[in-house]
Write a protein that holds these residues in place. Structure first.
Motif, PDB file in Angstrom:
ATOM      1  N   ASP A 905       0.756  -1.051  -0.309  1.00  0.00           N
ATOM      2  CA  ASP A 905      -0.270   0.122  -0.199  1.00  0.00           C
ATOM      3  C   ASP A 905       0.974   1.433   0.141  1.00  0.00           C
ATOM      4  N   TYR A 906       2.011   1.072   0.624  1.00  0.00           N
ATOM      5  CA  TYR A 906       2.805   2.515   1.307  1.00  0.00           C
ATOM      6  C   TYR A 906       3.457   2.093  -0.494  1.00  0.00           C
ATOM      7  N   PHE A 907       4.083   1.336  -0.900  1.00  0.00           N
ATOM      8  CA  PHE A 907       4.613   1.777  -2.332  1.00  0.00           C
ATOM      9  C   PHE A 907       3.737   2.103  -3.626  1.00  0.00           C
ATOM     10  N   PHE A 908       2.230   1.797  -3.156  1.00  0.00           N
ATOM     11  CA  PHE A 908       1.029   2.515  -4.095  1.00  0.00           C
ATOM     12  C   PHE A 908       0.797   3.926  -3.666  1.00  0.00           C
ATOM     13  N   GLN A 909       1.110   4.051  -2.672  1.00  0.00           N
ATOM     14  CA  GLN A 909       0.923   5.253  -2.457  1.00  0.00           C
ATOM     15  C   GLN A 909       1.313   6.719  -2.971  1.00  0.00           C
ATOM     16  N   ARG A 910       2.642   6.058  -2.604  1.00  0.00           N
ATOM     17  CA  ARG A 910       4.205   7.128  -2.946  1.00  0.00           C
ATOM     18  C   ARG A 910       5.303   6.434  -3.720  1.00  0.00           C
ATOM     19  N   GLY A 911       4.218   5.322  -4.624  1.00  0.00           N
ATOM     20  CA  GLY A 911       5.018   5.327  -6.117  1.00  0.00           C
ATOM     21  C   GLY A 911       5.821   6.084  -7.282  1.00  0.00           C
ATOM     22  N   GLU A 912       5.277   7.228  -7.241  1.00  0.00           N
ATOM     23  CA  GLU A 912       5.669   8.399  -7.853  1.00  0.00           C
ATOM     24  C   GLU A 912       7.372   8.595  -7.312  1.00  0.00           C
ATOM     25  N   THR A 913       7.477   9.336  -5.550  1.00  0.00           N
ATOM     26  CA  THR A 913       8.941   9.768  -5.610  1.00  0.00           C
ATOM     27  C   THR A 913       9.346   8.523  -5.092  1.00  0.00           C
ATOM     28  N   ILE A 914       9.016   7.803  -4.928  1.00  0.00           N
ATOM     29  CA  ILE A 914      10.682   6.157  -4.810  1.00  0.00           C
ATOM     30  C   ILE A 914      10.449   6.016  -5.882  1.00  0.00           C
ATOM     31  N   GLU A 915       9.082   6.139  -6.866  1.00  0.00           N
ATOM     32  CA  GLU A 915       9.914   5.389  -8.082  1.00  0.00           C
ATOM     33  C   GLU A 915      11.729   6.597  -9.135  1.00  0.00           C
ATOM     34  N   LYS A 916      11.350   7.909  -8.030  1.00  0.00           N
ATOM     35  CA  LYS A 916      11.958   8.870  -8.472  1.00  0.00           C
ATOM     36  C   LYS A 916      12.975   8.910  -8.447  1.00  0.00           C
ATOM     37  N   GLU A 917      13.048   8.506  -6.988  1.00  0.00           N
ATOM     38  CA  GLU A 917      14.385   8.538  -6.033  1.00  0.00           C
ATOM     39  C   GLU A 917      15.191   6.901  -6.918  1.00  0.00           C
ATOM     40  N   LEU A 918      14.295   5.552  -6.406  1.00  0.00           N
ATOM     41  CA  LEU A 918      15.156   4.656  -7.671  1.00  0.00           C
ATOM     42  C   LEU A 918      15.652   4.462  -8.482  1.00  0.00           C
ATOM     43  N   ASN A 919      14.820   5.498  -9.694  1.00  0.00           N
ATOM     44  CA  ASN A 919      15.816   5.472 -11.076  1.00  0.00           C
ATOM     45  C   ASN A 919      17.219   5.979 -10.943  1.00  0.00           C
ATOM     46  N   LYS A 920      16.522   7.771  -9.582  1.00  0.00           N
ATOM     47  CA  LYS A 920      18.508   8.141  -9.176  1.00  0.00           C
ATOM     48  C   LYS A 920      19.012   7.749  -9.356  1.00  0.00           C
ATOM     49  N   GLU A 921      18.977   6.615  -8.304  1.00  0.00           N
ATOM     50  CA  GLU A 921      19.940   5.487  -8.109  1.00  0.00           C
ATOM     51  C   GLU A 921      19.988   4.750  -8.374  1.00  0.00           C
ATOM     52  N   GLU A 922      19.276   4.186  -9.714  1.00  0.00           N
ATOM     53  CA  GLU A 922      19.813   3.461 -10.045  1.00  0.00           C
ATOM     54  C   GLU A 922      21.270   3.862 -11.114  1.00  0.00           C
ATOM     55  N   ALA A 923      20.494   4.977 -11.891  1.00  0.00           N
ATOM     56  CA  ALA A 923      21.488   5.571 -12.729  1.00  0.00           C
ATOM     57  C   ALA A 923      23.124   5.981 -12.475  1.00  0.00           C
ATOM     58  N   ALA A 924      22.822   6.568 -10.949  1.00  0.00           N
ATOM     59  CA  ALA A 924      24.031   6.428 -10.460  1.00  0.00           C
ATOM     60  C   ALA A 924      25.149   4.898  -9.922  1.00  0.00           C
ATOM     61  N   GLN A 925      24.018   3.233  -9.433  1.00  0.00           N
ATOM     62  CA  GLN A 925      25.103   2.811  -9.920  1.00  0.00           C
ATOM     63  C   GLN A 925      25.331   1.708 -11.225  1.00  0.00           C
ATOM     64  N   GLN A 926      24.583   2.678 -12.189  1.00  0.00           N
ATOM     65  CA  GLN A 926      24.738   1.943 -13.379  1.00  0.00           C
ATOM     66  C   GLN A 926      25.880   2.972 -14.157  1.00  0.00           C
TER      67      GLN A 926
END
Length: 1641
Positions: A905-926
């Motif tokens: 549920d938390y993922f669902f409600q905060r989906g956008e922010t989580i997605e942004k942050e994860l994508n940023k992190e992903e880019a860094a790791q990449q």
């Protein structure tokens, strides 16, 4: 002149006058000379001696006119007066001499002052041997020189050079004068070479010469041993010599280096045990004078000890003092050597003032304790000798004594003791002071150079080189001084400490040891430092409690680090006397084996305090000796029973085992103080520099390691001192925790793994307290900005996970919980560690652990998800999942599934922010990964990171869906499907591929596998008192529930998300896999699973085409591209998130307004899907309904609901595949329908499924079967021409069902009981009542036939014949049918079918397609109308009549539908019909009168009908063949003949029977005959006359007479029948015609 009179009176006046003059300074040099001469005469005459002295004094002190010869004369005069007989004169003269000598020297000093400004005359360099050569000196100086030189001569007993006229002189007086000059005017000797020459050449040899008797003398030695008699030492001279030596050393050391070496060596010798007591006493006093002058001692050290070939004077002095003290304890003060070894108590007549038992002297009944030393029975009181730091001698001042004084006991000891103390105090004070200056200089230099303050002076490049050199020199001196004296000091102080019974003395000794230890530490002299510390440590412990640490020599203790801290009850190396100390505590030694108790005295406690003091104030210089200090403290703490409390402070506590610790009240009050000091000691560690701190930590760690070793293998209370103190040290050094964190926590982690529980408990307590304190401490910079430090602090918490002891893990988790509660918001990068700790809890670690860890997790999920970095969310999912898998506590598993739902549920409600942050992190790791050149490794990689998070969540839930516990599986399954259902729309389109294949199908595979291998054993109860319902009482049944849930969930997703899945490239293969799962579930041997599988099957088949699905999320905007989907997944900009829900309704409608249909699902693909479904359905059907080869108790037979559901699927499925549905498929379907209907019901289920026998109801299965056929038939009906060939097959199928009415189907070899006679509990399997089903099928057949009779296929496939053939069975059975309704329905159906079919048959007569039908029909009529079955006995008349009317209907059908069209019908058939009618009409004329016939004879209507039909057709038709006519004629004649017979017989019987009525059958028969006759006549009349044979008429008329004879019968029934029979005869009553007429006609 006046004095010359020698008259006393005059002399007195004159002297007074002269004095007066002199005081006014009016005396010239010559006058002075005269005065002195005059005084000399008076002296020689012994007149006014006192006045003389007075005058001389005045003369010399008021002015300087008197000098040279005059002066010497004046001095001699005083000397001479000194040696008169008169005591007063003597003393006055002595005083005057002293004063005069002083005056002489004072004059010289004054003269020097005056000439100070003039340039110095060159000083003679070479030592001039001519003693008279004093030409270089000024007048006063010369006087002084001459005077001093003569004093030396006089003492040496030589003639004076200058003091001419001396008569006698004592050495004692001479020495005193020398001493006073040397003492009062040192500068004279230091500044004037002539004088220093005198010192060297005269004074020193003199002193050495005078010392010789003392050196040679041996106390108690026999004189015979040396050839010359030895001069005895003489106290007054000896004492004065020592005084002179003291002055020489003190004032002129720099001049007389070599001489001083000799003097000092002598002093040392005088301390020898064989010297007289008084000599030793004064020697000690002299040494004491040196000891209070540290600078002097320093010079000794520099001049002798540091020179290569010189005596080590300083060392010798100290050692001598030490041996002196020792000798005092060992040797009686006087007596001979024989008694030296026994500590005799008869020393020189002075009784030892205390008995050996204690140092207590009774005085006036009271008890006082004298301060004293006591050692091995030798008791030496301590006297107050001097004020500390000043050498006030007693015996060196006894200038009036000639005999050696008796020296009180203890005096020498006390002085020696003070020597030591002052020595230590002086040296340490001096060196510390200089060290301080050096440090200060270094600091100032360093600061001036603006470099960071460094305390390492010598290496400081900024300091000028000379300063550095100088410091090097000083340091060398200090080190030499210390190394020279420490051994001796230590030996002496240790001995004294051991012997001391006085608190103040002990305190002083300890203070000396302490300052020495600290000094050695500061100078870096490790060995000596350790030795002093060891001494204090020994003093702290009980007398025989030798610590192995302390027994090793200091040097060894450094090289060999492996000391054990075990205290052994071993005699100490220097065994002490039984101490008379007050015992203040009794405790247990810290040892592996319990060894009784040990006692602590107040002295031990005092030492302990010193030790604490040392550690507290000088911790920085202890270095490796922390080990000693801490080991000792640990033992003391143990013996005193102090136990650690929170924060690591030690508090008084009780010992856990063994004799309890006993403490006196005195020490009880001390304990809190000690514990306090202990704590302060470690608090002060914050002021230590880093290196010292590391020493402290290392020492604590090694202590702790040893404590751990000792605690192995037993569960005794371990020593927790080290652990507690490590904690305390860590807590106070939080500000620089980084430098000690690793060793500290590394060690505590080892402690945590210790088998001893108490040890472990404290290790964990310390570790967790440190971590919590570290996190709450306000670091600089704060933790939030110093992530490295934060991770460092949290790391040990993670490390604790590798400890296997549950109590440790509990502590660890409690710590985590507290950290979360206090620090949860600011953990940041520490989250993975904290979560890792929760996740590391394993199943086997006990419920409390799992519970606590789970509490932490709940807290995290409820409060902290928003505050943690998004990258940690996956860890949260993993951890929550792992708790689901724990089998300790069901509720935890279930709750953790709930947590996963909350997380989703938390993922669902905060989906956008989580997605942004994860994508940023992903880019860094990449980026990092690319730099390193490695692939990015992450689960579900190609999917976007946010989707991966979801996939991890799904995967975790998937794992839980195959947990061994049914409740967990159920909950997880529901959650998984709800989550995918609720939040699945957030996923990228491409991710669905992974969801389907890696999550859902993977799960289905595992569930299928587990279910098929599950145990079939019955589970007795669910643990505790939970009862398990019988539907869940085996593992297999419980798994079945899981399988059901999973399959249904997956099917639902396929159904609701079809629009998403279909565009994925491999939808068809996914579909196949799903069908395969449905198939295997449907074929599983579990009714619940199989039925549910079919429900899922139904669900995915009822999928309406997405275009018609109004409420699904709108289709991808790509629909306008008319490309078939077969190419692969659609590509287009909208696909990344096809379900954005923001667009307006207008847009949506606009989208559908375009010309194309909204969804381009490829028809072909769709069809393939449906055919795949049909194949699956067929496989399920054929497998599940195929009868097994053998039957036993366990044979699985599918249930009715299953079969019903299976068949119900077909119509929906058929809608999609009808276009390609072929004959083969129909055959397959038929087999399945047939088998399905044949399956029996288990007896325990029958009451629920079967209608009661009397109700004719269809079961739902049967209804479903008919519906399926109905759907097919309707489809064929509207379908294309080529489908109509399927009609016959459908008829066959239905007719097969119709046969069930009389012959229920067999299911393999299974024996079934018929329901009617089956008691439910006896029969295993019950066959259904198939009658209603068969009858319903029959109705369907009739309806269908009515619609399809004319179809070509129906005609060609002789469907009508098959119908008749099928109906023949129930019709021939008639009353024997299982149900009466069957044959009735069969008759009516036959009639309906024939009414439609016969015209068709006639139509096709020529084609011969119906040829075979006619015989079948004939047989059917025959079997029915003349059935072999007997009606039941209870058949009522009404029933019978109704049944008869049915027979009549059949005959009517024959008369209306068949016979009129005889031309189109085969002849044989017509013949058969006629024969039948004939039989029917005469059937009743049976000659036998059996009971059975009575009822048959009742079929009057039937017979009549047959008769009529027969007659009608006999005469109505033109006879086409002779045979035909013959048949009818034949029939009539037989009929009439039989009637005749019957009537005759009746009449006979009537006559014979008289009044008796005839049997009922006979009456009935006669009535029937009569009726037949009337019927016949009627028929004949109706017939065309030409068709009736004349012969027939004749036979009819011939009956008349017989009828008339019957009139007499008595039966009224017969009569009425007879009446009817006779009436028609009226038509035969013609008047007889003429013969002619008749012949013509």
């Amino acid at each position: 002149m006046g004095c010359g009179t020698k008259e006393p009176k005059i002399t007195q006046l004159c002297l007074a006058a002269i004095q007066r003059l002199m005081s006014h300074e009016v005396v010239s040099e010559t006058a002075a000379g005269n005065i002195i001469n005059m005084l000399w005469q008076l002296m020689e005459n012994s007149l006014e001696e006192l006045k003389l002295l007075q005058t001389v004094l005045v003369l010399l002190t008021t002015n300087t006119v008197v000098h040279d010869e005059a002066l010497s004369k004046a001095i001699v005069l005083c000397f001479r007066l000194h040696f008169t007989k008169d005591n007063i004169t003597n003393n006055t003269a002595a005083a005057t001499v002293r004063q005069v000598v002083t005056v002489v020297f004072e004059r010289m000093v004054a003269e020097d002052e005056r000439h100070k400004d003039n340039p110095e005359q060159p000083v003679l360099a070479q030592g001039n041997s001519n003693r008279r050569s004093v030409s270089t000196l000024k007048p006063c100086a010369k006087d002084a020189y001459m005077l001093f030189q003569d004093l030396c001569q006089l003492v040496n007993a030589d003639a004076p050079y200058w003091l001419v006229g001396m008569t006698e002189m004592t050495r004692t007086f001479g020495l005193e004068l020398l001493e006073s000059v040397l003492n009062d005017f040192p500068q004279v000797f230091l500044h004037h070479q002539e004088f220093s020459f005198l010192l060297k050449e005269r004074v020193c040899p003199l002193v050495i010469k005078l010392f010789s008797p003392n050196i040679k003398f041996r106390q108690g030695s026999s004189t015979s041993s040396s050839p010359a008699p030895v001069e005895k030492p003489y106290f007054p001279i000896c004492m004065r010599l020592l005084r002179v030596v003291s002055v020489l050393i003190k004032q002129f050391y720099s001049l007389l280096v070599t001489e001083c070496e000799i003097f000092l060596s002598l002093l040392v010798k005088f301390l020898d045990a064989d010297k007289p007591q008084w000599l030793r006493a004064v020697a000690v006093e002299s040494i004491h004078r040196l000891c209070v002058q540290p600078q002097l001692l320093r010079s000794f050290c520099q001049s002798y000890d540091m020179k290569q070939h010189s005596t080590k004077v300083f060392r010798d002095i100290v050692n001598a003092l030490g041996s002196f003290i020792q000798s005092l304890f060992l040797v009686p003060p006087t007596g001979n050597p024989a008694t030296a070894n026994q500590a005799g108590n008869n020393n020189s007549g002075v009784p030892v003032s205390a008995p050996a038992n204690s140092g207590v002297v009774g005085i006036g009944g009271g008890v006082t304790l004298l301060p004293a030393f006591e050692y091995r029975g030798t008791w030496i009181p301590i006297l107050t000798v001097t004020v500390q730091g000043s050498a006030k001698a007693t015996y060196l001042e006894m200038l009036d004594k000639v005999e050696p004084p008796t020296i009180p006991e203890g005096y020498a000891m006390s002085v020696a003791f003070h020597c030591l103390l002052d020595l230590v105090r002086g040296i340490t004070g001096m060196i510390e002071g200089e060290l301080g200056e050096v440090d200060a200089e270094c600091h100032s230099t360093a600061e001036a150079a603006s470099s960071p303050a460094q305390s390492s002076g010598p290496q400081d490049s900024q300091s000028p080189s000379d300063e550095a050199d100088q410091e090097m020199v000083s340091r060398a001196v200090w080190e030499e001084m210390v190394s020279a004296c420490w051994c001796g000091l230590l030996a002496a102080l240790s001995l004294l400490l051991d012997a001391s019974t006085d608190e103040a003395a002990t305190e002083n000794i300890l203070k000396a040891e302490l300052t020495m230890a600290a000094l050695c530490g500061r100078l870096g002299l490790v060995t000596s430092r350790d030795a002093f510390i060891t001494a204090i440590c020994k003093g702290s412990l009980p007398p025989h409690y030798a610590l192995t640490v302390l027994n090793t020599t200091a040097a060894a203790s450094l090289s060999n680090k492996s000391y054990s801290i075990q205290g052994q009850s071993v005699m100490m190396i220097s065994p002490s006397s039984e101490s008379h100390q007050q015992v203040v505590a009794v405790g247990q030694p810290l040892a592996v084996q319990p060894q009784g108790t040990v006692m602590l005295t107040s002295k031990n406690i005092q030492c302990m305090r010193t030790l604490l003091n040392l550690a507290h104030c000088h911790g920085a210089v202890l270095g490796a000796s922390w080990q000693l200090v801490l080991a000792t403290l640990q033992h003391l703490v143990w013996i005193l029973g102090l136990k650690p409390s929170s924060g690591g402070a030690l508090k008084p506590g009780r010992a856990v085992e063994g004799p309890s610790t006993v403490l006196t009240t005195a020490v009880m009050t001390d304990l809190p103080v000690i514990s306090n000091i202990l704590s302060r000691l470690f608090e002060s560690s914050q002021y230590l520099d880093d290196v010292s701190l590391h020493h402290l930590i290392n020492a604590l760690c090694s202590l702790s390691l040893e404590a751990m070793d000792m605690a192995y293998g037993n569960n005794k209370e371990p020593s927790l001192f080290a652990v507690a103190k490590l904690l305390e040290t860590g807590l106070v050094n939080m500000h620089r925790i980084e430098i000690l964190w690793r060793p500290l926590t590394g060690h505590l982690l080892e402690v945590c793994q210790h088998p001893n529980s108490r040890m472990r408990e404290w290790g964990a307590e310390a570790l967790t307290s440190l971590i919590k304190a570290g996190l709450t401490f306000s670091h600089e910079p704060p933790l939030s900005q110093n992530q490295r430090l934060q991770l460092l602090l949290l790391n040990p918490l993670k490390e604790m996970s590798s400890v296997n002891h549950p109590d440790m893990r509990l502590k660890q988790l409690e710590c985590v919980l507290q950290i979360l509660q206090s620090q949860g918001d600011s953990l940041g990068p520490g989250w993975p560690l904290v979560l890792g700790v929760m996740g590391a809890i394993r199943n086997d670690q006990g419920e409390p652990l799992v519970r606590t860890a789970f509490q932490c997790l709940q807290l995290v999920v409820t409060d902290f998800l928003p505050t943690m970095p998004c990258t940690c969310l996956q860890i949260v999912v993993d951890v929550a999942g792992s708790f689901g898998l724990h089998n300790q506590e069901l509720n935890i598993s279930l709750t953790s599934i709930g947590l996963l739902w909350n997380i989703s549920d938390y993922f669902f409600q905060r989906g956008e922010t989580i997605e942004k942050e994860l994508n940023k992190e992903e880019a860094a790791q990449q980026k990092q990964a690319e730099e390193k050149g490695v692939a990015l490794n992450r689960p579900f990689h190609p999917a976007p990171p946010f989707d991966c998070l979801w996939l991890c969540l799904y995967a975790k839930l998937g794992e839980l869906c195959v947990d061994p516990r049914p409740a967990v599986r159920k909950s997880a399954g529901q959650t998984l499907f709800s989550t995918i259902g609720a939040h699945g729309t957030l996923l990228h389109h491409s991710t669905w591929h992974t969801v389907i294949w890696k999550v859902l199908f993977h799960l289905l595979d595992r569930v299928r596998e587990s279910s098929t291998t599950a145990d079939k054993e019955k589970i007795e109860s669910g643990g505790g008192n939970i009862l398990i319902h019988h539907s869940r009482d085996t593992a297999e049944k419980q798994w079945a529930e899981t399988w059901v849930l999973t399959l249904a969930g997956v099917a639902r997703i396929f159904n609701t998300r079809r629009y998403l899945l279909q565009p994925l490239g491999d939808f068809s293969s996914a579909w196949d896999v799903l069908l395969d799962h449905i198939q295997s579930a449907a074929l599983s041997r579990n009714n619940e699973v199989s039925l549910a599988a079919l429900k899922s099957f139904q669900e995915i088949l009822q999928i309406v085409s997405p275009a018609r699905d109004s409420d699904k999320p709108e289709t991808p905007p790509v629909v306008n591209v008319p490309v078939p989907v077969l190419i692969g997944p659609m590509s287009g900009p909208g696909l990344s998130r096809p379900f954005v829900r923001t667009d307006s309704i207008g847009e949506r409608l606009g989208r559908y307004g375009s010309s194309e249909p909204p969804v381009v699902t490829d028809e072909l693909e769709d069809l393939n899907l449906w055919w795949a479904a049909w194949n699956t359905w067929y496989r399920i059907g054929s497998e599940s309904t195929k009868p097994p080869a053998t039957f036993d108790k366990l044979t699985f037979i599918p249930s009715q609901p299953f079969l019903t559901a299976l068949i119900q699927i077909f119509p929906a499925l058929y809608q999609h595949i009808k276009a390609g549905f072929s004959m083969d498929d129909l055959q397959k379907l038929g087999v399945i329908l047939h088998s399905a209907v044949s399956v029996p019901i288990s007896s325990d289920a029958s009451p629920f499924i079967l209608p009661s026998y009397t109700e004719a109801v269809l079961t739902s299965l049967q209804e479903a079967v008919l519906t399926a056929l109905d759907v097919l038939q309707k489809a064929i009906c509207v379908g294309p021409e080529n489908m109509q060939i399927m009609y016959p097959a459908i008829f066959d199928q239905l007719l097969a069902f119709v046969e069930f009415s009389c012959k229920p189907p067999q299911y393999g070899q299974l024996e079934t009981k018929h329901i009617a006679n089956a008691k439910y509990n006896q029969a295993e399997w019950v066959a259904l009542n198939y009658v209603p089903f068969a009858e319903k099928s029959l109705e369907v057949v009739v309806d269908l036939y009515q619609k399809t009779a004319c179809h070509k296929a129906v005609v060609n496939e002789s469907v009508l014949q098959n119908i008749i053939k099928t109906l023949r069975v129930p019709l021939s059975l008639k009353y024997s049918c299982p149900s009466e309704s069957t044959w009735k329905l069969a008759v009516s159906s036959l009639l309906k079918v024939l009414s439609i079919g016969l015209p068709v048959a006639r139509q096709h007569a020529s084609s011969g397609k119906f040829d075979s039908m006619w015989p079948e029909l004939a047989s059917t009529f025959e079997d029915f109308l003349f059935t072999k079955s007997i009606p039941p006995d209870n058949l009522s008349i009404q029933e019978f009549q109704r049944n008869e009317s049915i027979d009549v209907e059949v005959v009517q059908l024959i008369s209306t539908e068949i016979l009129p069209y005889a031309n189109f019908i085969p002849k044989e058939f017509v013949g058969q019909i006629m024969t039948m009618l004939n039989k029917g009409s005469i059937h009743s004329q049976s000659s036998s009168f059996t009971e059975a016939e009575i009822d048959i004879r009742l079929r009057e209507e039937f017979s009549k009908m047959c008769f009529e039909t027969l007659l009608q057709f006999s005469f109505s038709n033109k006879v086409t063949t002779p045979q035909e006519g013959y048949i009818s004629r034949m029939a009539l004649s037989v009929l009439l003949k039989r009637s005749q017979d019957v009537l005759h017989r009746y009449i006979e019987d009537e006559r014979l029977s008289g009044k008796c009525p005839l049997p009922r059958q006979q009456v009935t028969e006669i009535i029937f005959v009569l009726k037949a006759v009337s019927t016949l006549i009627d028929s004949l009349k109706k017939t065309q006359p030409e068709n009736v044979d004349g012969n027939t008429w004749a036979q009819v008329i011939a009956l008349y007479p017989t009828l008339v004879e019957c009139i007499s019968c008595s039966s009224s029934e017969v009569c009425s029948a007879l009446k009817e029979a006779l009436v028609p005869f009226k038509d035969f009553m013609h008047p007889p015609a003429s013969k002619v007429q008749n012949g013509e006609s």
